[in-house]
Design a protein around this motif. Structure first.
Motif, PDB file in Angstrom:
ATOM      1  N   LEU A   1       0.793  -1.222   0.000  1.00 54.95           N
ATOM      2  CA  LEU A   1       0.000   0.000   0.000  1.00 54.95           C
ATOM      3  C   LEU A   1       0.829   1.278   0.000  1.00 54.95           C
ATOM      4  O   LEU A   1       0.278   2.361  -0.214  1.00 54.95           O
ATOM      5  N   PHE A   2       2.124   1.162   0.219  1.00 53.90           N
ATOM      6  CA  PHE A   2       2.965   2.366   0.215  1.00 53.90           C
ATOM      7  C   PHE A   2       4.088   2.256  -0.812  1.00 53.90           C
ATOM      8  O   PHE A   2       4.188   3.076  -1.718  1.00 53.90           O
ATOM      9  N   PHE A   3       4.920   1.238  -0.679  1.00 56.22           N
ATOM     10  CA  PHE A   3       6.090   1.158  -1.546  1.00 56.22           C
ATOM     11  C   PHE A   3       5.783   0.674  -2.959  1.00 56.22           C
ATOM     12  O   PHE A   3       6.388   1.134  -3.921  1.00 56.22           O
ATOM     13  N   ALA A   4       4.830  -0.242  -3.131  1.00 51.79           N
ATOM     14  CA  ALA A   4       4.495  -0.736  -4.477  1.00 51.79           C
ATOM     15  C   ALA A   4       3.944   0.367  -5.380  1.00 51.79           C
ATOM     16  O   ALA A   4       4.339   0.437  -6.550  1.00 51.79           O
ATOM     17  N   PRO A   5       3.061   1.241  -4.895  1.00 46.11           N
ATOM     18  CA  PRO A   5       2.622   2.330  -5.772  1.00 46.11           C
ATOM     19  C   PRO A   5       3.778   3.237  -6.217  1.00 46.11           C
ATOM     20  O   PRO A   5       3.838   3.645  -7.373  1.00 46.11           O
ATOM     21  N   ILE A   6       4.693   3.510  -5.309  1.00 51.42           N
ATOM     22  CA  ILE A   6       5.857   4.332  -5.671  1.00 51.42           C
ATOM     23  C   ILE A   6       6.704   3.602  -6.712  1.00 51.42           C
ATOM     24  O   ILE A   6       7.102   4.178  -7.723  1.00 51.42           O
ATOM     25  N   ALA A   7       6.961   2.325  -6.467  1.00 54.79           N
ATOM     26  CA  ALA A   7       7.750   1.532  -7.418  1.00 54.79           C
ATOM     27  C   ALA A   7       7.026   1.392  -8.744  1.00 54.79           C
ATOM     28  O   ALA A   7       7.654   1.426  -9.813  1.00 54.79           O
ATOM     29  N   GLY A   8       5.714   1.218  -8.704  1.00 56.38           N
ATOM     30  CA  GLY A   8       4.938   1.091  -9.940  1.00 56.38           C
ATOM     31  C   GLY A   8       4.990   2.335 -10.797  1.00 56.38           C
ATOM     32  O   GLY A   8       5.170   2.258 -12.019  1.00 56.38           O
ATOM     33  N   VAL A   9       4.867   3.482 -10.179  1.00 54.20           N
ATOM     34  CA  VAL A   9       4.950   4.737 -10.928  1.00 54.20           C
ATOM     35  C   VAL A   9       6.361   4.936 -11.471  1.00 54.20           C
ATOM     36  O   VAL A   9       6.548   5.309 -12.633  1.00 54.20           O
ATOM     37  N   ALA A  10       7.363   4.660 -10.643  1.00 54.95           N
ATOM     38  CA  ALA A  10       8.753   4.798 -11.103  1.00 54.95           C
ATOM     39  C   ALA A  10       9.029   3.856 -12.270  1.00 54.95           C
ATOM     40  O   ALA A  10       9.652   4.262 -13.269  1.00 54.95           O
ATOM     41  N   ALA A  11       8.566   2.606 -12.167  1.00 53.11           N
ATOM     42  CA  ALA A  11       8.782   1.649 -13.254  1.00 53.11           C
ATOM     43  C   ALA A  11       8.065   2.084 -14.524  1.00 53.11           C
ATOM     44  O   ALA A  11       8.547   1.828 -15.633  1.00 53.11           O
ATOM     45  N   SER A  12       6.937   2.742 -14.368  1.00 50.98           N
ATOM     46  CA  SER A  12       6.205   3.233 -15.543  1.00 50.98           C
ATOM     47  C   SER A  12       7.010   4.280 -16.298  1.00 50.98           C
ATOM     48  O   SER A  12       6.937   4.373 -17.526  1.00 50.98           O
ATOM     49  N   PHE A  13       7.764   5.073 -15.579  1.00 52.68           N
ATOM     50  CA  PHE A  13       8.594   6.084 -16.226  1.00 52.68           C
ATOM     51  C   PHE A  13       9.917   5.518 -16.730  1.00 52.68           C
ATOM     52  O   PHE A  13      10.417   5.935 -17.766  1.00 52.68           O
ATOM     53  N   LEU A  14      10.473   4.554 -15.987  1.00 54.22           N
ATOM     54  CA  LEU A  14      11.811   4.060 -16.292  1.00 54.22           C
ATOM     55  C   LEU A  14      11.851   2.815 -17.171  1.00 54.22           C
ATOM     56  O   LEU A  14      12.828   2.596 -17.884  1.00 54.22           O
ATOM     57  N   VAL A  15      10.810   1.979 -17.106  1.00 52.30           N
ATOM     58  CA  VAL A  15      10.851   0.699 -17.810  1.00 52.30           C
ATOM     59  C   VAL A  15       9.822   0.661 -18.930  1.00 52.30           C
ATOM     60  O   VAL A  15      10.169   0.674 -20.102  1.00 52.30           O
ATOM     61  N   VAL A  16       8.572   0.572 -18.563  1.00 50.04           N
ATOM     62  CA  VAL A  16       7.492   0.490 -19.539  1.00 50.04           C
ATOM     63  C   VAL A  16       6.268   1.178 -18.930  1.00 50.04           C
ATOM     64  O   VAL A  16       6.012   1.054 -17.736  1.00 50.04           O
ATOM     65  N   TRP A  17       5.509   1.889 -19.734  1.00 46.51           N
ATOM     66  CA  TRP A  17       4.434   2.735 -19.217  1.00 46.51           C
ATOM     67  C   TRP A  17       3.378   1.972 -18.430  1.00 46.51           C
ATOM     68  O   TRP A  17       2.769   2.491 -17.516  1.00 46.51           O
ATOM     69  N   TRP A  18       3.133   0.718 -18.735  1.00 47.84           N
ATOM     70  CA  TRP A  18       2.056  -0.029 -18.099  1.00 47.84           C
ATOM     71  C   TRP A  18       2.506  -0.802 -16.854  1.00 47.84           C
ATOM     72  O   TRP A  18       1.730  -1.563 -16.277  1.00 47.84           O
ATOM     73  N   ALA A  19       3.720  -0.605 -16.405  1.00 39.51           N
ATOM     74  CA  ALA A  19       4.238  -1.351 -15.247  1.00 39.51           C
ATOM     75  C   ALA A  19       3.376  -1.156 -14.001  1.00 39.51           C
ATOM     76  O   ALA A  19       3.131  -2.108 -13.251  1.00 39.51           O
ATOM     77  N   PHE A  20       2.892   0.055 -13.787  1.00 34.94           N
ATOM     78  CA  PHE A  20       2.076   0.288 -12.597  1.00 34.94           C
ATOM     79  C   PHE A  20       0.772  -0.507 -12.635  1.00 34.94           C
ATOM     80  O   PHE A  20       0.218  -0.859 -11.604  1.00 34.94           O
ATOM     81  N   LEU A  21       0.289  -0.801 -13.838  1.00 33.24           N
ATOM     82  CA  LEU A  21      -0.941  -1.587 -13.979  1.00 33.24           C
ATOM     83  C   LEU A  21      -0.758  -3.031 -13.513  1.00 33.24           C
ATOM     84  O   LEU A  21      -1.729  -3.717 -13.193  1.00 33.24           O
ATOM     85  N   VAL A  22       0.485  -3.484 -13.483  1.00 28.97           N
ATOM     86  CA  VAL A  22       0.790  -4.842 -13.030  1.00 28.97           C
ATOM     87  C   VAL A  22       1.230  -4.829 -11.567  1.00 28.97           C
ATOM     88  O   VAL A  22       0.723  -5.606 -10.752  1.00 28.97           O
ATOM     89  N   ILE A  23       2.141  -3.949 -11.233  1.00 32.07           N
ATOM     90  CA  ILE A  23       2.752  -3.940  -9.901  1.00 32.07           C
ATOM     91  C   ILE A  23       1.746  -3.602  -8.811  1.00 32.07           C
ATOM     92  O   ILE A  23       1.635  -4.322  -7.812  1.00 32.07           O
TER      93      ILE A  23
END
Length: 112
Positions: free
Chosen positions: A30-52
């Protein structure tokens, strides 16, 4: 019945998140995954937050029936208080102050 004060809600929230494993999974989901998901969306692939985010949120949700053997319904009834309680719990855990609050929960349970 909803508790009338945040302090009563807080004690119930802690009682429902009494195990360290539950708290850890909630912090991640509930705290770290949303941050990681948004970061991954910018750094890896745009849809990463939709999975993480959904995977970790589901893990946090499942801790109630699987680890705590309770329901998250009391916490879902007050989403703003629940979010505040999660952040407070995380901050207290990171600073070493959570033990005092958990002792209050245990004392209240003994008196009930």
């Amino acid at each position: 019945m909803n508790p009338p004060t945040f302090d009563e809600y807080w004690l119930g929230y802690l009682a429902g998140h009494s195990k360290p494993s539950t708290r850890l999974i909630h912090y991640l989901g509930l705290f770290f995954a949303p941050i990681a998901g948004v970061a991954a969306s910018f750094l890896v692939v745009w849809w990463a937050f939709l999975v993480i985010i959904p995977i970790f949120y589901l893990a946090a949700l499942l801790t109630h029936p699987l680890l705590e053997h309770n329901s998250n319904k009391p916490f879902a009834d007050r989403p703003l208080w629940s979010a505040i309680a999660l952040l407070r719990m995380l901050a207290l855990d990171l600073t070493g102050g959570l033990g005092r609050h958990l002792r209050r929960v245990n004392e209240a349970a003994r008196q009930a």
